[in-house]
Each structure stands twice: as structure tokens, then as C-alpha cells.
Motif scaffolding. Structure first.
Motif, PDB file in Angstrom:
ATOM      1  N   CYS A 179       8.688  -1.145   1.943  1.00 16.49           N
ATOM      2  CA  CYS A 179      10.015  -0.588   1.686  1.00 16.49           C
ATOM      3  C   CYS A 179      10.407   0.405   2.779  1.00 16.49           C
ATOM      4  O   CYS A 179      11.545   0.412   3.258  1.00 16.49           O
ATOM      5  CB  CYS A 179      10.052   0.093   0.315  1.00 16.49           C
ATOM      6  SG  CYS A 179      10.066  -1.062  -1.076  1.00 16.49           S
ATOM      7  N   LEU A 180       9.474   1.249   3.189  1.00 16.20           N
ATOM      8  CA  LEU A 180       9.769   2.216   4.245  1.00 16.20           C
ATOM      9  C   LEU A 180       9.999   1.515   5.587  1.00 16.20           C
ATOM     10  O   LEU A 180      10.847   1.936   6.374  1.00 16.20           O
ATOM     11  CB  LEU A 180       8.623   3.227   4.372  1.00 16.20           C
ATOM     12  CG  LEU A 180       8.483   4.243   3.225  1.00 16.20           C
ATOM     13  CD1 LEU A 180       7.325   5.193   3.506  1.00 16.20           C
ATOM     14  CD2 LEU A 180       9.765   5.041   3.031  1.00 16.20           C
ATOM     15  N   CYS A 181       9.256   0.429   5.832  1.00 16.72           N
ATOM     16  CA  CYS A 181       9.458  -0.323   7.071  1.00 16.72           C
ATOM     17  C   CYS A 181      10.859  -0.941   7.107  1.00 16.72           C
ATOM     18  O   CYS A 181      11.528  -0.931   8.144  1.00 16.72           O
ATOM     19  CB  CYS A 181       8.400  -1.422   7.220  1.00 16.72           C
ATOM     20  SG  CYS A 181       6.755  -0.801   7.663  1.00 16.72           S
ATOM     21  N   ASN A 182      11.304  -1.473   5.971  1.00 10.94           N
ATOM     22  CA  ASN A 182      12.647  -2.046   5.909  1.00 10.94           C
ATOM     23  C   ASN A 182      13.706  -0.986   6.179  1.00 10.94           C
ATOM     24  O   ASN A 182      14.685  -1.228   6.893  1.00 10.94           O
ATOM     25  CB  ASN A 182      12.887  -2.692   4.540  1.00 10.94           C
ATOM     26  CG  ASN A 182      12.070  -3.954   4.347  1.00 10.94           C
ATOM     27  OD1 ASN A 182      11.667  -4.591   5.325  1.00 10.94           O
ATOM     28  ND2 ASN A 182      11.815  -4.319   3.111  1.00 10.94           N
ATOM     29  N   LEU A 183      13.516   0.199   5.617  1.00  4.41           N
ATOM     30  CA  LEU A 183      14.464   1.290   5.858  1.00  4.41           C
ATOM     31  C   LEU A 183      14.407   1.742   7.313  1.00  4.41           C
ATOM     32  O   LEU A 183      15.434   2.050   7.914  1.00  4.41           O
ATOM     33  CB  LEU A 183      14.155   2.467   4.921  1.00  4.41           C
ATOM     34  CG  LEU A 183      14.366   2.215   3.425  1.00  4.41           C
ATOM     35  CD1 LEU A 183      13.891   3.410   2.618  1.00  4.41           C
ATOM     36  CD2 LEU A 183      15.843   1.951   3.139  1.00  4.41           C
TER      37      LEU A 183
ATOM     38  N   PRO B 112       5.761   6.172  13.545  1.00  2.00           N
ATOM     39  CA  PRO B 112       6.220   4.952  12.873  1.00  2.00           C
ATOM     40  C   PRO B 112       5.518   4.752  11.534  1.00  2.00           C
ATOM     41  O   PRO B 112       4.368   5.162  11.357  1.00  2.00           O
ATOM     42  CB  PRO B 112       5.846   3.843  13.865  1.00  2.00           C
ATOM     43  CG  PRO B 112       5.759   4.533  15.188  1.00  2.00           C
ATOM     44  CD  PRO B 112       5.267   5.909  14.906  1.00  2.00           C
ATOM     45  N   VAL B 113       6.224   4.121  10.612  1.00  2.00           N
ATOM     46  CA  VAL B 113       5.677   3.917   9.262  1.00  2.00           C
ATOM     47  C   VAL B 113       4.368   3.130   9.318  1.00  2.00           C
ATOM     48  O   VAL B 113       3.453   3.372   8.524  1.00  2.00           O
ATOM     49  CB  VAL B 113       6.722   3.196   8.380  1.00  2.00           C
ATOM     50  CG1 VAL B 113       6.113   2.827   7.028  1.00  2.00           C
ATOM     51  CG2 VAL B 113       7.947   4.080   8.188  1.00  2.00           C
ATOM     52  N   ASP B 114       4.272   2.199  10.250  1.00  2.00           N
ATOM     53  CA  ASP B 114       3.037   1.405  10.374  1.00  2.00           C
ATOM     54  C   ASP B 114       1.828   2.276  10.693  1.00  2.00           C
ATOM     55  O   ASP B 114       0.681   1.871  10.434  1.00  2.00           O
ATOM     56  CB  ASP B 114       3.201   0.344  11.462  1.00  2.00           C
ATOM     57  CG  ASP B 114       4.038  -0.832  10.982  1.00  2.00           C
ATOM     58  OD1 ASP B 114       4.152  -0.996   9.752  1.00  2.00           O
ATOM     59  OD2 ASP B 114       4.576  -1.555  11.826  1.00  2.00           O
TER      60      ASP B 114
ATOM     61  N   GLU C  64       0.836  -1.201   0.000  1.00  2.00           N
ATOM     62  CA  GLU C  64       0.000   0.000   0.000  1.00  2.00           C
ATOM     63  C   GLU C  64       0.872   1.254   0.000  1.00  2.00           C
ATOM     64  O   GLU C  64       1.897   1.312   0.690  1.00  2.00           O
ATOM     65  CB  GLU C  64      -0.906  -0.003   1.235  1.00  2.00           C
ATOM     66  CG  GLU C  64      -1.931  -1.134   1.212  1.00  2.00           C
ATOM     67  CD  GLU C  64      -2.835  -1.109   2.424  1.00  2.00           C
ATOM     68  OE1 GLU C  64      -2.472  -0.430   3.409  1.00  2.00           O
ATOM     69  OE2 GLU C  64      -3.892  -1.772   2.398  1.00  2.00           O
ATOM     70  N   PRO C  65       0.488   2.280  -0.765  1.00  2.00           N
ATOM     71  CA  PRO C  65       1.300   3.503  -0.826  1.00  2.00           C
ATOM     72  C   PRO C  65       1.096   4.378   0.407  1.00  2.00           C
ATOM     73  O   PRO C  65      -0.020   4.530   0.904  1.00  2.00           O
ATOM     74  CB  PRO C  65       0.772   4.201  -2.082  1.00  2.00           C
ATOM     75  CG  PRO C  65      -0.635   3.722  -2.214  1.00  2.00           C
ATOM     76  CD  PRO C  65      -0.660   2.318  -1.685  1.00  2.00           C
ATOM     77  N   VAL C  66       2.191   4.935   0.924  1.00  2.00           N
ATOM     78  CA  VAL C  66       2.138   5.898   2.019  1.00  2.00           C
ATOM     79  C   VAL C  66       3.047   7.070   1.655  1.00  2.00           C
ATOM     80  O   VAL C  66       4.036   6.905   0.943  1.00  2.00           O
ATOM     81  CB  VAL C  66       2.580   5.280   3.364  1.00  2.00           C
ATOM     82  CG1 VAL C  66       1.607   4.221   3.830  1.00  2.00           C
ATOM     83  CG2 VAL C  66       3.974   4.689   3.255  1.00  2.00           C
ATOM     84  N   VAL C  67       2.718   8.242   2.148  1.00  2.00           N
ATOM     85  CA  VAL C  67       3.482   9.445   1.823  1.00  2.00           C
ATOM     86  C   VAL C  67       4.219   9.934   3.063  1.00  2.00           C
ATOM     87  O   VAL C  67       3.681   9.917   4.171  1.00  2.00           O
ATOM     88  CB  VAL C  67       2.548  10.549   1.261  1.00  2.00           C
ATOM     89  CG1 VAL C  67       1.520  10.969   2.293  1.00  2.00           C
ATOM     90  CG2 VAL C  67       3.359  11.750   0.785  1.00  2.00           C
ATOM     91  N   LEU C  68       5.483  10.325   2.878  1.00  2.00           N
ATOM     92  CA  LEU C  68       6.238  10.923   3.972  1.00  2.00           C
ATOM     93  C   LEU C  68       5.787  12.374   4.133  1.00  2.00           C
ATOM     94  O   LEU C  68       5.903  13.163   3.192  1.00  2.00           O
ATOM     95  CB  LEU C  68       7.742  10.864   3.668  1.00  2.00           C
ATOM     96  CG  LEU C  68       8.348   9.457   3.631  1.00  2.00           C
ATOM     97  CD1 LEU C  68       9.815   9.518   3.246  1.00  2.00           C
ATOM     98  CD2 LEU C  68       8.188   8.768   4.969  1.00  2.00           C
ATOM     99  N   PRO C  69       5.278  12.754   5.292  1.00  2.00           N
ATOM    100  CA  PRO C  69       4.618  14.064   5.450  1.00  2.00           C
ATOM    101  C   PRO C  69       5.519  15.259   5.172  1.00  2.00           C
ATOM    102  O   PRO C  69       5.080  16.258   4.616  1.00  2.00           O
ATOM    103  CB  PRO C  69       4.163  14.049   6.920  1.00  2.00           C
ATOM    104  CG  PRO C  69       4.140  12.630   7.313  1.00  2.00           C
ATOM    105  CD  PRO C  69       5.208  11.957   6.526  1.00  2.00           C
ATOM    106  N   LEU C  70       6.778  15.175   5.528  1.00  2.00           N
ATOM    107  CA  LEU C  70       7.642  16.351   5.430  1.00  2.00           C
ATOM    108  C   LEU C  70       8.023  16.698   3.995  1.00  2.00           C
ATOM    109  O   LEU C  70       8.042  17.861   3.615  1.00  2.00           O
ATOM    110  CB  LEU C  70       8.913  16.134   6.255  1.00  2.00           C
ATOM    111  CG  LEU C  70       8.705  16.000   7.769  1.00  2.00           C
ATOM    112  CD1 LEU C  70      10.038  15.788   8.476  1.00  2.00           C
ATOM    113  CD2 LEU C  70       8.004  17.229   8.330  1.00  2.00           C
TER     114      LEU C  70
END
Length: 568
Positions: A48-52, A71-73, A33-39
Motif C-alpha cells: 500500500c505504501l509503495c502504491n502511494l 524508499p518504502v522498499d 509485510e507491515p512497515v512503520v513510517l519513522p516520523l
């Protein structure tokens, strides 16, 4: 032609928008599922973001801006982009490229997908074996799933073989480190024997030196390179390599323990231990047979003189002592007259000797790695360990701990004397067991090392339990606060009171989740709210602890986990 080119460009642009730039996979509901980094506003799939994030510091893969949000979750899914991705999937690859009609057939002869026009134009001929697309899909699904299952099994077997090989490598390294320490000590003892023989003036002295030399040769042969797989876990199971390391002065700062409040399923009417001035000879020595086999860890000091006190080897062997027959025989003798164990000389110089190895965890904290009783033991992090020659990351070693159950050990001590070692098998799929394991390893910060058992519940009666769990914080205080959340309580985890069970004792309150009790006596018909492990060895040590708690503190002087490794 221009329209086709424009269509291709639009399709490529849409595919780029719905594809994660890290893994190059289309966004998918549930798995990617796509998620956006707020900043910074850049979008990536959640895995991918969880792995990072798990690597430590999370930075945007596109602009490298450091992310310091929740947290990314916890980041919300971008459903608009997910819907666009699903629409793109449906529009791509399902129509005939020549006719634009739906693909409904498969030609086995040509190995091509067909629409109705393709079928009529070229494939209604003798020799062409055409089947419905649905039949072909069903056949392929069955075949692919079967091959995937076989591949997964093969990968699983290969992973097991890889872990076994890796485990053997680690065991070989640690066994070599242990051997180097024993050989170092043996060299010092040989020097003492040579000094005694040089000054011997009577038959008794010669006979003593000859006897010591025979014992020394036997001990050296015990650590010669050999296959130790035949050794059983019980060979040295209660030998404590760290008993001599307890600094009794460090215990003076421990706060007095208080009993926890009464709660359902919890044995809380326990006797608080009170320090008395009773002479040691009046304390029943119920554990002499256990403490007699305690083996202190070999702490090699390269600056020690020939007159250093004898030490025991780190594999649990008996102490090796080359006694000075004449206390003045070696006074004034220059050490250059006898060979020194300076290490091993190679083309590149002298190898450091003896070798040292340890485990290193978060924050650079270190713990011992010891080969004891035919098994590899990893001690809790947080010890002051001399700079090692080999360091193994804890995250790597934890891969060698079985998932279903883990075996931890507690080394118990009272009044500076080792009572012995207790082995506990945890039921690893229970979160409360995982929490206990973390406190045995210090992987989340604090550990049960230097923790004091604070009482006995229902002393002498059925359902008697030994109570502990107040760990030391970095500030030197005690705490029983949970290190993780959502630990089980009640429900399917209720078990009848049986001897050896390790259970929660907190009434389900997170602020008391580090409390645990060990059941010493059966009580049929009564139950614990959450059992998460059982004692598999060392109940006699626990009974000795219950006895000593009448007059003195009983401390967990060391703690750790047994790794699933084979002997070198």
C-alpha cells in the motif's frame, strides 16, 4: 456470556492491530509485510505504501504527515507485528463454534463444517454425506485453482481487447490531427491557385493551374477518412518527418567527442571524426536515394501569408506546391477576396484549426505523436511544442509498448541533410535495453536527441562498429553516465559479432553505461560482452553515416519509439 463477549472484543481488537487500514487485509509474510513510517509511527503494509509512493508525494494515510525518508522498499519489516498477525490467523476460524473442537469433517448434504461432536449428534443419519475435511479441502483447492486459472485467462483476454480499443482511439485522434494539418495546407494552396487563375493571361498559366489543381485534389483524397490497415510499415519507413527541424546552429555548442578507454570485448580503436573545410561537392553522396524521400514535419503557422513557402504534409506525402506564375500577381490583393480556412464552426463557436496533439511526460515535458508509415510514433520528450489541443500522458502510452521487445527509431543527419531513419528492435527483458529505451524517450530526463556519433571502430575491417552514446545534459555538456543501475555485462549476454547488433561498450562500468556500438560487419569467432538489440531497418543509413564520419559529424536529430497500435 460475559466471558464470551469479552473474548469477542479482545479478538476484534487484535484483528484491528494486525490489519492494514488502507487495504483492510491482515499482515502476511512476503506479500503484505507491515512497515512503520519513522516520523509519525503509523504502520501499514508495504504494497500500500509503495502504491502511494509511486503516485509522487507520499503522505501518511492516517495523519497526512509528509514522508521524506528512504524508499518504502528499504524500510524494515515489523516482525513483532507480523508474528502477532500469524498467531491471530491460527487462532481464528479453525474450531467448532458450538463445541470448541477441531473441525475435521464436511457434510455435503448440509454444506456445513463438522467437528467430532457435531458428527455424532446430528449427522450420523441416513442421507447425510460426510467426508473428511482433508478430502473436501483438496477438492475445493483443485476447483478454485481451475476457476482462477480460467478467470485469469479471461481477464488477460479482456485486457488485450481493452488495450486494442484504447490504441485505436489514440490512433484515430492522432490521424485526425494529422489530417487537419494537411487540410489547412491544402486550403492555402487552393487560394494560391485561385489567385494565379484570376491573373492568368496565357494558355501556359491556365494549364499549370489546372495541373496543380488536379494534384491538389489527389493529395486531399489521400488523407480522406479511410481504413489504412493495409499500409505496411515499409511504406514510409525511411521518411523523416523531422529532417527539416534540425537547427544546425544548435549543434555548434556540442563538445568534441573523445574515444573511450580500451576494455575487454569493446571496440575502442576508432577513428575520431575531425571537422574539415572540404567543399560539400567533394563528399560522396552515398545516401541520395534515402535523403530524397525525407519528409519534413508540417509546422503550421496561422500567421503565415499566402506567399509562405510550400510545405509537405505530415503523413509523408510529396510536397504540394501551388507555384506563383507571376510573382506580382497577388501583390496588393486583399485576403478577404478569397476564402480562408478558419476552422470548423459549431454551435459553441469555431473549433481551433489545425488541431495539435502531443505526449506529455514527467515535469510537463512534451514530445511529438506522429502517424508515419502506417504506424504510431512517439518522439522523445523535451521539444518546444506549441500549445496542443490534445495531450496524452506518456505513462499511458508506454502501456502500448510490447514488454518482450520494443522498436525504437533514430533519425540521422549530417551537415543539415537527413541521411534517413534507422529502426532498432530492443530485447526488452534486458535492463540495458530498457536503459537504451529510456534514452530514446527522454523518460528519465536526457535523451539521445542531438547526440553525435563519435567514431568508427576497426574501420573497414571485420567487426567494424559505429560508436555513439554521449547524450546531452540539461547544462549543455555531454555524459555517458548510467541513468539506472545494475545493467548487465558478460555472462549469458555475450554474443558473436554479427552485422546489425546493438551492444554495450562500457566494460561494465556504470559511469560509461550510455555508450553503445552498432556492428556494421560480421566477425566470426569474436564476441560482444552484452548485445541488447538489433537493427531491423536502415543499415544503408548507418553505412552512409560511417562514410560521412570521415569528414563531418553525424547527429541523431530525432529519436523515439514505435507504439503497438493499429491504424485508424
Amino acid at each position: 456470556m460475559a466471558n464470551n463477549t469479552k473474548s469477542v472484543l479482545v479478538s476484534a481488537r487484535m484483528e484491528e492491530e494486525v490489519t492494514c487500514v488502507v487495504c483492510s487485509e491482515l499482515y502476511t509474510r512476503g506479500s503484505r509485510e507491515p512497515v512503520v513510517l519513522p516520523l509519525c509511527g503509523h504502520t501499514f503494509c508495504r504494497p500500500c505504501l509503495c502504491n502511494l509512493e509511486n503516485t509522487g508525494r507520499l503522505s501518511c494515510p492516517t495523519c497526512r504527515q509528509t514522508y521524506a525518508g528512504p524508499p518504502v522498499d528499504k524500510l524494515p519489516t515489523v516482525f513483532a507485528l507480523l508474528s502477532l498477525s500469524e498467531h491471530f490467523r491460527k487462532s481464528e476460524g479453525h474450531g467448532c463454534q458450538r463445541h470448541g473442537s477441531p473441525v475435521e469433517f464436511w457434510c455435503r448434504s448440509c454444506q456445513l463444517p463438522l467437528c467430532g461432536h457435531c458428527l455424532l449428534d446430528e449427522h450420523v443419519k441416513d442421507g447425510h454425506r460426510v467426508v473428511r475435511g482433508t478430502d473436501f479441502i483438496a477438492e475445493q483447492k483443485e476447483q478454485i485453482l481451475s476457476e482462477c486459472t480460467m478467470l485469469i485467462q479471461d481477464i488477460s483476454n479482456r485486457k488485450g481487447q481493452c488495450v486494442n480499443r484504447f490504441s485505436e482511439w489514440i490512433a484515430q485522434i492522432i490521424a485526425g490531427v494529422e489530417e487537419s494539418a494537411v487540410l489547412w495546407n491544402s486550403t492555402q494552396n487552393v487560394q494560391n491557385i485561385m489567385n494565379d487563375v484570376a491573373d492568368a493571361t496565357n494558355i501556359e498559366s491556365i494549364l499549370v493551374s489546372s495541373s496543380m489543381l488536379g494534384s491538389l485534389k489527389e493529395e486531399v483524397m489521400k488523407v480522406a477518412p479511410r481504413d489504412t490497415r493495409s499500409r505496411t510499415a515499409s511504406d514510409c519507413s525511411l521518411r523523416c518527418s523531422s529532417c527539416s527541424e534540425m537547427d544546425s546552429a544548435s549543434l555548434l555548442g556540442l563538445l568534441r567527442q573523445e574515444s573511450s578507454p580500451d576494455v575487454e570485448y569493446q571496440e575502442t580503436e576508432f577513428e575520431e571524426t575531425e571537422q574539415t573545410n572540404a567543399p560539400e561537392e567533394n563528399i560522396p553522396n552515398l545516401t541520395a536515394s534515402v535523403s530524397d524521400v525525407a519528409v519534413p514535419e508540417d509546422k503550421t503557422d496561422s500567421s503565415s501569408s499566402d506567399s509562405s513557402p510550400p510545405r509537405q504534409d505530415s503523413l509523408g506525402n510529396a510536397p504540394l506546391v501551388a507555384r506563383q506564375v507571376s510573382s506580382s500577381s497577388s501583390i496588393g490583393r486583399e485576403t478577404s477576396q478569397t476564402p480562408r480556412d478558419a476552422g470548423v464552426t459549431t454551435l459553441f463557436g469555431t473549433v481551433p484549426w489545425p488541431l495539435r496533439c502531443c505526449v506529455v511526460g514527467p515535469g510537463g515535458r512534451r514530445g511529438k505523436l506522429r502517424w508515419e508509415g502506417g504506424r504510431l510514433h512517439m518522439y522523445a520528450l523535451g521539444e518546444e511544442i506549441e500549445e496542443p489541443h490534445f495531450m496524452v500522458q506518456m505513462s499511458v502510452l508506454q502501456y502500448l509498448v510490447p514488454e518482450d521487445y520494443q522498436e525504437v527509431f533514430l533519425v540521422l543527419e549530417t551537415d543539415g541533410r537527413c541521411l534517413g531513419r534507422v529502426y532498432i528492435r530492443l530485447w526488452g527483458r534486458i535492463r540495458r535495453a530498457q536503459h537504451f529505451l529510456a534514452l530514446c524517450l527522454g523518460s528519465l530526463g536526457p535523451s539521445y536527441r542531438k547526440s553525435v556519433f563519435h567514431g568508427v571502430a576497426k574501420r573497414g575491417a571485420p567487426g567494424e562498429t559505429l560508436a555513439g552514446g554521449k547524450y546531452l545534459t540539461p547544462e549543455g555538456l555531454t555524459s555517458v553516465q548510467a541513468l539506472t543501475g545494475h545493467l548487465e555485462w558478460g555472462g549469458g549476454y555475450i554474443k558473436e559479432k554479427q552485422r546489425g547488433l546493438v551492444v554495450g561498450a562500457n566494460a561494465g562500468k556504470p559511469e560509461l553505461d550510455a555508450f553503445f556500438h552498432i556492428c556494421m560487419k560480421d566477425q566470426p569467432g569474436r564476441r560482444f560482452a552484452c548485445a541488447f538489440g538489433e537493427v531491423i531497418q536502415g543499415m544503408e543509413v548507418l553505412h552512409a553515416a560511417v562514410t560521412h564520419l570521415r569528414n563531418s559529424d553525424v547527429t541523431i536529430s530525432d529519436v523515439g519509439v514505435v507504439l503497438a497500435s493499429t491504424a485508424p
